[in-house]
Scaffold this active site. Structure first.
Site, PDB file in Angstrom:
ATOM      1  N   GLY A  72       0.811  -1.222   0.000  1.00  0.00           N
ATOM      2  CA  GLY A  72       0.000   0.000   0.000  1.00  0.00           C
ATOM      3  C   GLY A  72       0.838   1.262   0.000  1.00  0.00           C
ATOM      4  O   GLY A  72       0.509   2.242  -0.671  1.00  0.00           O
ATOM      5  N   CYS A  73       1.919   1.237   0.739  1.00  0.00           N
ATOM      6  CA  CYS A  73       2.782   2.413   0.829  1.00  0.00           C
ATOM      7  C   CYS A  73       3.515   2.657  -0.487  1.00  0.00           C
ATOM      8  O   CYS A  73       3.705   3.805  -0.896  1.00  0.00           O
ATOM      9  CB  CYS A  73       3.763   2.260   1.989  1.00  0.00           C
ATOM     10  SG  CYS A  73       2.905   2.126   3.581  1.00  0.00           S
ATOM     11  N   THR A  74       3.903   1.584  -1.158  1.00  0.00           N
ATOM     12  CA  THR A  74       4.540   1.708  -2.465  1.00  0.00           C
ATOM     13  C   THR A  74       3.563   2.312  -3.464  1.00  0.00           C
ATOM     14  O   THR A  74       3.909   3.230  -4.222  1.00  0.00           O
ATOM     15  CB  THR A  74       5.047   0.334  -2.960  1.00  0.00           C
ATOM     16  OG1 THR A  74       6.007  -0.154  -2.012  1.00  0.00           O
ATOM     17  CG2 THR A  74       5.676   0.429  -4.341  1.00  0.00           C
ATOM     18  N   CYS A  77       3.110   6.099  -2.593  1.00  0.00           N
ATOM     19  CA  CYS A  77       4.282   6.897  -2.931  1.00  0.00           C
ATOM     20  C   CYS A  77       4.402   7.063  -4.446  1.00  0.00           C
ATOM     21  O   CYS A  77       4.693   8.158  -4.938  1.00  0.00           O
ATOM     22  CB  CYS A  77       5.537   6.247  -2.352  1.00  0.00           C
ATOM     23  SG  CYS A  77       6.981   7.340  -2.372  1.00  0.00           S
TER      24      CYS A  77
END
Length: 180
Positions: A72-74, A77
């Site tokens: 999710g963070c990838t 970003c």
């Protein structure tokens, strides 16, 4: 065998403790209109950023994320990196921030081709001040929109990683943040 009424011994005091904890958590939570806690954090670009440097000059968006190199963070970003032009239409500086150490933050920024700073808060002081520290030790995915005056304009607790940049730009427009 004698029975002991446990609820009589522990019921009321336990409820009082639980109610007290609930009140103390909600009493310390940040809300729209509050002054955003100041911070000074190192960025993935090698610079150090302080919120106070922007006060009176420019709005700030601080997008907390749980953990570098996770799915999710990838996605979030990359959304900000690939569609940052939508955000840069506004007079705003934007950051992603996590409690990851600086080395992880730098590697993650490089891997996702982030063209904006990712901030590192490894001692979790700022995450605690923003009330985003999850009980498991990572930051919750929440985005803070901070006005030129340093006050919180909005707290987004329902961030959609895939459309993060588009949503951020739309929110900046809704909040009336000046365009460049």
């Amino acid at each position: 065998m004698k029975r002991v009424n446990v609820s009589g011994l522990f019921g009321l005091p336990l409820l009082a403790v639980i109610a007290g904890l609930m009140f103390s958590v909600s009493a310390s939570a940040l809300e729209t209109g509050d002054m955003a806690p100041d911070f000074t954090l190192q960025g993935s670009d090698g610079k150090t950023y302080s919120l106070s440097d922007f006060r009176g000059k420019q709005a700030v968006v601080l997008a907390w994320f749980p953990k570098a190199y996770t799915k999710g963070c990838t996605i979030e970003c990359k959304s900000l990196a690939e569609n940052g032009d939508l955000i840069r239409q506004y007079d705003v500086t934007y950051f992603m921030a996590s409690v990851d150490d600086l080395e992880d933050t730098q590697g993650f920024a490089e891997e996702t081709k982030a063209d904006f700073p990712l901030l590192s808060d490894p001692d979790k002081t700022v995450a605690k001040a923003y009330d985003v520290l999850h009980m498991l030790g990572f930051a919750k995915r929440e985005t803070f929109y901070i006005g030129v005056d340093g006050k919180i304009l909005k707290i987004d607790t329902d961030v959609q990683p895939a459309t993060s940049a588009e949503d951020m730009a739309a929110t900046l427009g809704e909040l009336g943040v000046a365009k460049r």
